[in-house]
Design a protein around this motif. Structure first.
Motif, PDB file in Angstrom:
ATOM      1  N   ASP A  48     -33.119  10.248  10.789  1.00 26.66           N
ATOM      2  CA  ASP A  48     -33.623   9.372  11.778  1.00 26.66           C
ATOM      3  C   ASP A  48     -33.234   7.929  11.415  1.00 26.66           C
ATOM      4  OD1 ASP A  48     -35.803   9.796  10.174  1.00 26.66           O
ATOM      5  OD2 ASP A  48     -37.156   9.036  11.915  1.00 26.66           O
ATOM      6  N   THR A  49     -33.390   7.514  10.071  1.00 29.82           N
ATOM      7  CA  THR A  49     -33.392   6.280   9.561  1.00 29.82           C
ATOM      8  C   THR A  49     -31.994   5.985   9.115  1.00 29.82           C
ATOM      9  OG1 THR A  49     -35.722   6.558   9.090  1.00 29.82           O
ATOM     10  CG2 THR A  49     -34.194   4.537   8.044  1.00 29.82           C
ATOM     11  N   MET A  50     -31.193   5.206   9.443  1.00 31.14           N
ATOM     12  CA  MET A  50     -30.038   4.792   8.894  1.00 31.14           C
ATOM     13  C   MET A  50     -29.796   3.871   7.826  1.00 31.14           C
ATOM     14  SD  MET A  50     -27.964   7.128  10.532  1.00 31.14           S
ATOM     15  CE  MET A  50     -29.060   8.181  10.419  1.00 31.14           C
ATOM     16  N   PRO A  51     -28.767   4.132   6.928  1.00 36.32           N
ATOM     17  CA  PRO A  51     -28.745   2.870   5.937  1.00 36.32           C
ATOM     18  C   PRO A  51     -27.670   1.900   6.403  1.00 36.32           C
ATOM     19  CG  PRO A  51     -27.400   5.143   5.265  1.00 36.32           C
ATOM     20  CD  PRO A  51     -28.288   5.429   6.481  1.00 36.32           C
ATOM     21  N   LEU A  52     -28.026   0.724   6.301  1.00 31.44           N
ATOM     22  CA  LEU A  52     -27.108  -0.431   6.606  1.00 31.44           C
ATOM     23  C   LEU A  52     -26.412  -1.015   5.481  1.00 31.44           C
ATOM     24  CD1 LEU A  52     -29.576  -1.907   8.968  1.00 31.44           C
ATOM     25  CD2 LEU A  52     -28.048  -0.347   9.602  1.00 31.44           C
ATOM     26  N   SER A  53     -27.101  -1.066   4.498  1.00 31.54           N
ATOM     27  CA  SER A  53     -26.412  -1.930   3.416  1.00 31.54           C
ATOM     28  C   SER A  53     -25.389  -1.146   2.360  1.00 31.54           C
ATOM     29  CB  SER A  53     -27.255  -2.688   2.644  1.00 31.54           C
ATOM     30  OG  SER A  53     -28.062  -1.876   1.887  1.00 31.54           O
ATOM     31  N   THR A  54     -24.604  -1.832   1.742  1.00 30.46           N
ATOM     32  CA  THR A  54     -23.999  -0.827   0.802  1.00 30.46           C
ATOM     33  C   THR A  54     -24.594  -0.351  -0.299  1.00 30.46           C
ATOM     34  OG1 THR A  54     -21.886  -2.291   1.104  1.00 30.46           O
ATOM     35  CG2 THR A  54     -21.872  -1.041  -0.920  1.00 30.46           C
ATOM     36  N   ARG A  55     -25.707  -1.167  -0.697  1.00 25.14           N
ATOM     37  CA  ARG A  55     -26.308  -0.483  -1.820  1.00 25.14           C
ATOM     38  C   ARG A  55     -27.424   0.636  -1.478  1.00 25.14           C
ATOM     39  NH1 ARG A  55     -30.873  -5.558  -2.841  1.00 25.14           N
ATOM     40  NH2 ARG A  55     -31.865  -5.374  -0.802  1.00 25.14           N
ATOM     41  N   ALA A  56     -27.627   0.501  -0.157  1.00 21.99           N
ATOM     42  CA  ALA A  56     -28.562   1.615   0.472  1.00 21.99           C
ATOM     43  C   ALA A  56     -27.739   2.832   0.434  1.00 21.99           C
ATOM     44  CB  ALA A  56     -29.205   1.229   1.881  1.00 21.99           C
ATOM     45  N   LYS A  57     -26.509   2.771   1.084  1.00 20.68           N
ATOM     46  CA  LYS A  57     -25.609   3.733   1.150  1.00 20.68           C
ATOM     47  C   LYS A  57     -25.687   4.618  -0.451  1.00 20.68           C
ATOM     48  CE  LYS A  57     -23.422   1.988   5.375  1.00 20.68           C
ATOM     49  NZ  LYS A  57     -22.438   1.459   6.008  1.00 20.68           N
ATOM     50  N   LEU A  58     -25.159   3.556  -1.329  1.00 21.48           N
ATOM     51  CA  LEU A  58     -24.912   4.008  -2.628  1.00 21.48           C
ATOM     52  C   LEU A  58     -26.032   4.617  -3.019  1.00 21.48           C
ATOM     53  CD1 LEU A  58     -23.042   4.298  -5.132  1.00 21.48           C
ATOM     54  CD2 LEU A  58     -24.033   1.764  -5.695  1.00 21.48           C
ATOM     55  N   LEU A  59     -27.298   4.294  -3.074  1.00 23.52           N
ATOM     56  CA  LEU A  59     -28.599   4.985  -3.647  1.00 23.52           C
ATOM     57  C   LEU A  59     -28.687   6.293  -2.842  1.00 23.52           C
ATOM     58  CD1 LEU A  59     -30.979   1.863  -3.783  1.00 23.52           C
ATOM     59  CD2 LEU A  59     -29.963   3.352  -5.841  1.00 23.52           C
ATOM     60  N   MET A  60     -28.429   6.395  -1.452  1.00 24.25           N
ATOM     61  CA  MET A  60     -28.709   7.571  -0.769  1.00 24.25           C
ATOM     62  C   MET A  60     -27.746   8.629  -1.192  1.00 24.25           C
ATOM     63  SD  MET A  60     -29.985   6.533   3.050  1.00 24.25           S
ATOM     64  CE  MET A  60     -30.332   8.197   3.429  1.00 24.25           C
ATOM     65  N   SER A  61     -26.291   8.157  -1.599  1.00 27.47           N
ATOM     66  CA  SER A  61     -25.340   9.153  -1.995  1.00 27.47           C
ATOM     67  C   SER A  61     -25.867   9.638  -3.497  1.00 27.47           C
ATOM     68  CB  SER A  61     -24.008   8.302  -2.353  1.00 27.47           C
ATOM     69  OG  SER A  61     -23.535   7.886  -0.837  1.00 27.47           O
ATOM     70  N   ILE A  62     -26.215   8.785  -4.297  1.00 27.14           N
ATOM     71  CA  ILE A  62     -26.575   9.385  -5.526  1.00 27.14           C
ATOM     72  C   ILE A  62     -27.811  10.417  -5.610  1.00 27.14           C
ATOM     73  CG2 ILE A  62     -27.594   8.604  -7.709  1.00 27.14           C
ATOM     74  CD1 ILE A  62     -26.177   5.930  -7.457  1.00 27.14           C
ATOM     75  N   GLU A  63     -28.829   9.826  -4.795  1.00 24.33           N
ATOM     76  CA  GLU A  63     -29.788  10.975  -4.454  1.00 24.33           C
ATOM     77  C   GLU A  63     -29.526  12.453  -3.656  1.00 24.33           C
ATOM     78  OE1 GLU A  63     -34.431  11.115  -2.317  1.00 24.33           O
ATOM     79  OE2 GLU A  63     -32.901   9.844  -1.454  1.00 24.33           O
ATOM     80  N   SER A  64     -28.455  12.082  -3.041  1.00 22.40           N
ATOM     81  CA  SER A  64     -28.043  13.529  -2.355  1.00 22.40           C
ATOM     82  C   SER A  64     -27.295  14.358  -3.398  1.00 22.40           C
ATOM     83  CB  SER A  64     -27.134  13.119  -1.061  1.00 22.40           C
ATOM     84  OG  SER A  64     -27.673  12.623  -0.066  1.00 22.40           O
ATOM     85  N   ILE A  65     -26.349  13.568  -4.202  1.00 22.03           N
ATOM     86  CA  ILE A  65     -25.648  14.387  -5.181  1.00 22.03           C
ATOM     87  C   ILE A  65     -26.585  15.190  -5.997  1.00 22.03           C
ATOM     88  CG2 ILE A  65     -23.975  14.088  -7.148  1.00 22.03           C
ATOM     89  CD1 ILE A  65     -22.701  11.888  -5.350  1.00 22.03           C
ATOM     90  N   ALA A  66     -27.457  14.288  -6.506  1.00 24.05           N
ATOM     91  CA  ALA A  66     -28.535  14.892  -7.644  1.00 24.05           C
ATOM     92  C   ALA A  66     -29.325  15.924  -7.087  1.00 24.05           C
ATOM     93  CB  ALA A  66     -29.342  13.808  -8.016  1.00 24.05           C
ATOM     94  N   ALA A  67     -29.702  15.993  -5.836  1.00 23.69           N
ATOM     95  CA  ALA A  67     -30.519  16.957  -5.131  1.00 23.69           C
ATOM     96  C   ALA A  67     -29.409  18.185  -5.025  1.00 23.69           C
ATOM     97  CB  ALA A  67     -31.098  16.558  -3.734  1.00 23.69           C
ATOM     98  N   LEU A  68     -28.217  17.928  -4.635  1.00 20.26           N
ATOM     99  CA  LEU A  68     -27.375  18.979  -4.261  1.00 20.26           C
ATOM    100  C   LEU A  68     -27.068  19.903  -5.714  1.00 20.26           C
ATOM    101  CD1 LEU A  68     -25.726  20.426  -2.263  1.00 20.26           C
ATOM    102  CD2 LEU A  68     -23.738  18.955  -2.889  1.00 20.26           C
ATOM    103  N   MET A  69     -26.785  18.789  -6.662  1.00 19.70           N
ATOM    104  CA  MET A  69     -26.824  19.800  -8.140  1.00 19.70           C
ATOM    105  C   MET A  69     -28.057  20.273  -8.422  1.00 19.70           C
ATOM    106  SD  MET A  69     -24.947  16.670 -10.147  1.00 19.70           S
ATOM    107  CE  MET A  69     -25.128  17.562 -11.599  1.00 19.70           C
ATOM    108  N   THR A  70     -29.238  20.012  -8.111  1.00 22.22           N
ATOM    109  CA  THR A  70     -30.367  20.614  -8.537  1.00 22.22           C
ATOM    110  C   THR A  70     -30.529  22.060  -7.878  1.00 22.22           C
ATOM    111  OG1 THR A  70     -31.277  18.358  -8.979  1.00 22.22           O
ATOM    112  CG2 THR A  70     -32.800  20.271  -8.518  1.00 22.22           C
ATOM    113  N   SER A  71     -30.231  21.713  -6.331  1.00 20.19           N
ATOM    114  CA  SER A  71     -30.718  23.138  -5.485  1.00 20.19           C
ATOM    115  C   SER A  71     -29.490  24.081  -5.620  1.00 20.19           C
ATOM    116  CB  SER A  71     -31.073  22.563  -4.066  1.00 20.19           C
ATOM    117  OG  SER A  71     -29.614  22.039  -3.697  1.00 20.19           O
TER     118      SER A  71
END
Length: 238
Positions: free
Chosen positions: A203-226
């Motif tokens: 429900d919360t959208m990233p707007l800036s490039t750095r927010a999108k980059l951080l969310m991408s890194i977090e998603s990849i790390a979580a995906l690798m873990t799970s």
């Protein structure tokens, strides 16, 4: 009596607040430190207590500047707070890398220990990225409550409250434009939780490039873990 948006603005003067409470951020940081300390030895970046001691040393002056409420900020405190988040995040990502490397190259017999370690890394991932979003969005927690809204830096995230001004009255009264609402740490931890479980914004959208980059890194790390770590651990247990 009918409520009005003007009344809501008077009831919730953002700039009249004493600032966001310090305690939640301290507890979140301490939780991340303790999760790192509890990791198996082979996943540690340095001797067990070196990084936690350094992180606590960075945390102490931040508490001294704002012991109860986040109302003051200078260049030094800003650098210290960002450095603290970066240190926790980098060490956790390195621990995840070591964990994946050990799985691929060495083989792991203790599946139960692996499951616990994967959970620790995943929880730390949620905490540290929540802290990162909290520190960066709209200039950080001090800026969000102390600066006039017109002087805030560009937002990194768009919350649902930022779009609710034209909703029904009981919803609109809590919107950013009506009540001068700003997000706090629990809001950013929620973003981190949903991003780590859904691997995408909700429900919360990233707007800036750095927010999108951080969310991408977090998603990849979580995906690798799970997908990789936990799946391998379950196969070992069976």
């Amino acid at each position: 009596m009918t409520r009005s948006r003007g009344d809501a603005r008077l009831r919730h003067p953002r700039h009249g607040r004493r600032g966001e409470a310090r305690l939640p951020a301290v507890l979140a940081t301490l939780a991340a430190v303790l999760l790192y300390v509890a990791l198996p030895q082979q996943l540690l970046v340095a001797p067990r207590y070196v990084l936690p001691a350094l992180e606590l040393l960075l945390l102490i002056p931040l508490i001294a500047v704002n012991p109860l409420r986040l109302t003051r900020q200078n260049r030094v405190s800003r650098v210290l707070s960002l450095t603290l988040v970066l240190l926790i995040g980098a060490s956790n990502l390195v621990s995840l890398g070591i964990l994946v490397h050990d799985l691929v190259t060495e083989g792991v017999e203790d599946g139960g220990q692996l499951l616990v370690a994967a959970l620790q890394v995943w929880l730390t991932n949620i905490i540290v990225f929540g802290l990162a979003y909290w520190e960066l969005d709209r200039g950080g927690p001090v800026s969000r409550t102390q600066a006039p809204r017109a002087e805030l830096p560009l937002a990194d995230f768009r919350f649902s409250q930022d779009e609710n001004d034209d909703a029904v009255e009981e919803v609109a009264d809590g919107a950013s434009g009506s009540s001068d609402w700003v997000p706090t740490l629990p809001d950013y931890l929620y973003i981190s939780v949903t991003n780590s479980t859904a691997f995408s914004p909700t429900d919360t959208m990233p707007l800036s490039t750095r927010a999108k980059l951080l969310m991408s890194i977090e998603s990849i790390a979580a995906l690798m873990t799970s997908l990789l770590v936990i799946a391998r651990a379950v196969s070992i247990l069976h």
